[in-house]
Design a protein around this motif. Structure first.
Motif, mmCIF file in Angstrom:
data_model
loop_
_atom_site.group_PDB
_atom_site.id
_atom_site.type_symbol
_atom_site.label_atom_id
_atom_site.label_comp_id
_atom_site.label_asym_id
_atom_site.label_seq_id
_atom_site.Cartn_x
_atom_site.Cartn_y
_atom_site.Cartn_z
ATOM 1 N N ALA A 548 0.827 -1.200 0.000
ATOM 2 C CA ALA A 548 0.000 0.000 0.000
ATOM 3 C C ALA A 548 0.867 1.258 0.000
ATOM 4 C CB ALA A 548 -0.935 -0.003 1.201
ATOM 5 N N LEU A 549 1.898 1.273 0.842
ATOM 6 C CA LEU A 549 2.791 2.437 0.894
ATOM 7 C C LEU A 549 3.514 2.635 -0.431
ATOM 8 C CD1 LEU A 549 4.292 2.063 4.479
ATOM 9 C CD2 LEU A 549 3.021 4.045 3.621
ATOM 10 N N ASP A 550 3.935 1.542 -1.060
ATOM 11 C CA ASP A 550 4.622 1.662 -2.350
ATOM 12 C C ASP A 550 3.724 2.311 -3.401
ATOM 13 O OD1 ASP A 550 6.930 0.545 -1.396
ATOM 14 O OD2 ASP A 550 6.510 -1.478 -2.151
ATOM 15 N N TYR A 551 2.500 1.806 -3.526
ATOM 16 C CA TYR A 551 1.603 2.318 -4.564
ATOM 17 C C TYR A 551 1.128 3.738 -4.259
ATOM 18 C CZ TYR A 551 1.412 -2.241 -6.835
ATOM 19 O OH TYR A 551 1.744 -3.396 -7.516
ATOM 20 N N LEU A 552 0.791 4.004 -2.997
ATOM 21 C CA LEU A 552 0.361 5.363 -2.641
ATOM 22 C C LEU A 552 1.504 6.355 -2.823
ATOM 23 C CD1 LEU A 552 -1.738 4.482 0.526
ATOM 24 C CD2 LEU A 552 -2.637 5.483 -1.587
ATOM 25 N N GLY A 553 2.712 5.937 -2.463
ATOM 26 C CA GLY A 553 3.870 6.812 -2.657
ATOM 27 C C GLY A 553 4.121 7.105 -4.127
ATOM 28 N N ALA A 554 3.977 6.071 -4.965
ATOM 29 C CA ALA A 554 4.164 6.278 -6.410
ATOM 30 C C ALA A 554 3.111 7.231 -6.965
ATOM 31 C CB ALA A 554 4.098 4.939 -7.135
ATOM 32 N N ALA A 555 1.865 7.101 -6.476
ATOM 33 C CA ALA A 555 0.797 7.999 -6.926
ATOM 34 C C ALA A 555 1.103 9.437 -6.544
ATOM 35 C CB ALA A 555 -0.532 7.561 -6.332
ATOM 36 N N LEU A 556 1.592 9.641 -5.321
ATOM 37 C CA LEU A 556 1.875 11.002 -4.841
ATOM 38 C C LEU A 556 3.076 11.620 -5.551
ATOM 39 C CD1 LEU A 556 1.140 10.405 -1.070
ATOM 40 C CD2 LEU A 556 -0.127 11.932 -2.606
ATOM 41 N N LYS A 557 4.005 10.786 -6.018
ATOM 42 C CA LYS A 557 5.107 11.318 -6.811
ATOM 43 C C LYS A 557 4.588 11.918 -8.113
ATOM 44 C CE LYS A 557 9.230 8.777 -5.393
ATOM 45 N NZ LYS A 557 10.277 7.797 -5.812
ATOM 46 N N LEU A 558 3.607 11.221 -8.701
ATOM 47 C CA LEU A 558 3.032 11.714 -9.957
ATOM 48 C C LEU A 558 2.104 12.895 -9.734
ATOM 49 C CD1 LEU A 558 2.239 8.295 -11.684
ATOM 50 C CD2 LEU A 558 3.981 9.944 -12.374
#
Length: 576
Positions: A548-558
């Motif tokens: 969850a942290l990986d995907y949410l972090g990737a979304a917030l980078k974008l």
């Protein structure tokens, strides 16, 4: 008004230009800094260096972002200088195009009949409107339909005849989107490039749709040193490259390219299928090969490209038709090559005119920047994303349903129904209009009625999707799952279908099914921050905090402004 004149080539290494790419970059960057600050942020080289074929990106500044839906533009070329010039001019082309359309002073809003009264004898022939959708319809009915909307009229140059005609420009924008927009050092260069792009999209649409077997170009005939070097870059890295003759009887040559890396496909690379059109076979081939490099991510970066003019294939079995066909030399393709770009442009335009598909061009230069840009169109030409089941009534009906005042839309759709009784698109447009009027229950009924009437899978999928979307607006998430499933069965290449079904599953607490849909959406568009965030939420609710942290972090980078993703990300960080 556009005035065409002699334009002698001074740069011919990998593309034909009126000046060198170094001169173009220096001049255009200077003009952007002086006249349009904030349009360009920077240009960067982004290839890994594996193939040795340069790829550049131009990044939009804040002023460009106010007008443009894209944030980055890619550029290709056999040299770094040409690739940077390509990326830079792509930004100028798009910025000029979108600012041109944003300025209503560029247009006179009139119905078809009003335009004929205002400019007698100077308006495009109504037959060209019917030709643009390949419809056999009377001039009277065509004019009735074109009188249901006030169009944005603007003068356009008929390149072959040299005459300017008043055209309903937003009609062609509705058909073509920004296909045909172009930029160059001169009008001749820009319009020539835009016309070639339109030829490319047209022949690719026809061949891709029919899967017609076309000739394969013999690699032994690559006598040009630049093309030979580019092909050698693929061969040296074990990447398979096949070039095809897609010219299909047009006055200028089109070369298609399909490429894949047996070592990295499918784990780190994709099959890339693209094409290039130019005045000569060699330059068309160079455009195609450098376009492969632009899309491929050097066949080692797991990059996912978005298909446009041609289909995207995920299996080598799907490209067998491209590996068939007789072997022909590159110089067997048509050519209009001349030292003078004006002569090349006129040869192409006259050839298109003889086919009954004339080339038109509009000056879209930004008034401050004044770098040459154009919007070009050819009535009768196709492109892959346009439905083959088209008519004037289809596009006018869509405009009425999406944009017209309710009363005007209702009256207009009645006229459309008189001309096209029981047309497959009428219930769908009534559904769209009902959605605008917030009568969602009636919209569901109309989309349900429309679905079995549609002429092909893509249209049926869209009607099913809109049923699901309307049901989602009613918060009837469980009922939305079935029509969204039908949409996906009919068209598994549209990310929005997976996204909305994923939301429906999520609302029902079926997090694993939802995650599968969001992953499928990301397979189509890996850069979707909402799908990344949604996938992260699924993992959170399944108890997979690390994922969850990986995907949410990737979304917030974008997208750092994605508030719901930020809230869930912070909550997970605090609890870990």
């Amino acid at each position: 008004m556009i005035e065409l004149k002699d334009c002698v080539k001074t740069y011919t290494t990998d593309q034909d230009k009126a000046c060198s790419p170094v001169e173009t970059v220096t001049r255009v960057k200077g003009l952007l800094a002086e006249k349009c600050a904030g349009v360009l942020d920077k240009t960067d080289r982004v290839d890994t260096g594996r193939l040795g074929i340069p790829v550049f990106v131009s990044t939009c500044g804040p002023e460009a972002k106010r007008f443009m839906p894209t944030r980055k533009q890619m550029g290709k070329g056999a040299s770094p200088e040409q690739a940077e010039a390509s990326a830079l001019m792509e930004l100028v082309e798009r910025f000029s195009y979108f600012t041109f359309w944003a300025d209503e002073d560029n247009f006179t809003r009139l119905t078809w009949s009003e335009a004929q009264k205002k400019w007698p004898g100077e308006v495009m022939d109504i037959a060209m409107i019917a030709r643009s959708v390949e419809e056999d319809i009377s001039s009277e009915d065509a004019a009735r339909l074109m009188d249901l909307h006030r169009w944005r009229f603007h003068p356009a140059l008929n390149v072959a005849t040299g005459k300017h005609e008043y055209v309903p420009l937003d009609w062609f924008k509705k058909l073509n989107e920004f296909n045909g927009s172009s930029a160059g050092n001169t009008f001749e260069e820009s319009i020539g490039q835009g016309g070639c792009e339109l030829v490319e999209r047209h022949v690719c649409a026809l061949i891709d749709r029919s899967r017609k077997v076309m000739p394969t170009i013999d690699p032994a005939s690559y006598s040009d040193p630049v093309l030979s070097r580019l092909a050698g870059c693929f061969e040296a890295n074990g990447v398979k490259l096949v070039l095809k003759d897609f010219s299909l009887g047009q006055p200028v040559p089109t070369v298609a390219a399909v490429a894949w890396d047996p070592k990295t496909f499918p784990g780190l690379s994709e099959i890339v299928f693209t094409a290039g059109t130019s005045s000569s076979p060699v330059k068309a081939a160079i455009r195609a090969v450098t376009e492969v490099a632009q899309l491929a991510g050097d066949f080692e970066t797991s990059r996912v490209y978005e298909a446009s003019g041609l289909s995207k294939f995920t299996s080598l079995d799907d490209i067998q038709w491209l590996l068939e066909g007789e072997m022909v030399p590159l110089d067997s393709l048509p050519t209009v090559e001349e030292p003078n770009i004006y002569n090349e442009l006129m040869a192409m335009a006259e050839g298109l005119e003889k086919q009954g598909t004339p080339l038109y061009s509009v000056d879209t230069r930004h008034p401050d920047l004044m770098v040459t840009t154009n919007y070009n169109f050819v009535p009768g030409f196709d492109f892959r994303e346009r439905t083959p089941h088209r008519s004037i009534g289809l596009f006018v009906g869509r405009i009425l349903a999406e944009d017209a005042e309710f009363g005007d839309a209702m009256e207009g759709l009645e006229v459309v129904e008189e001309i096209y009784p029981d047309a497959y698109f009428l219930p769908f447009f009534r559904g769209l209009l009902a959605m605008r009027m917030q009568d969602v229950e009636y919209a569901v009924e109309q989309f349900r009625e429309a679905e079995p009437m549609q002429p092909a899978d893509a249209e049926r999928a869209l009607a099913a999707f809109y049923q699901g979307y309307a049901l989602s607006q009613l918060e009837e998430w469980e009922d939305a799952v079935a029509p969204l499933g039908r949409a996906i069965e009919l068209d598994a290449e549209t990310k929005e279908y997976f996204n909305l079904r994923g939301v429906a599953h999520f609302k029902g607490g079926r997090y694993e099914e939802a995650a599968g849909d969001f992953r499928a959406a990301l397979d189509i568009d890996s850069g979707s921050p909402h799908d990344l965030a949604n996938l992260g939420l699924c993992h959170k609710f399944m108890g997979n905090d690390a994922e969850a942290l990986d995907y949410l972090g990737a979304a917030l980078k974008l997208d750092p402004e994605l508030e719901y993703a930020r809230n869930h990300y912070d909550e997970l960080v605090q609890s870990s």
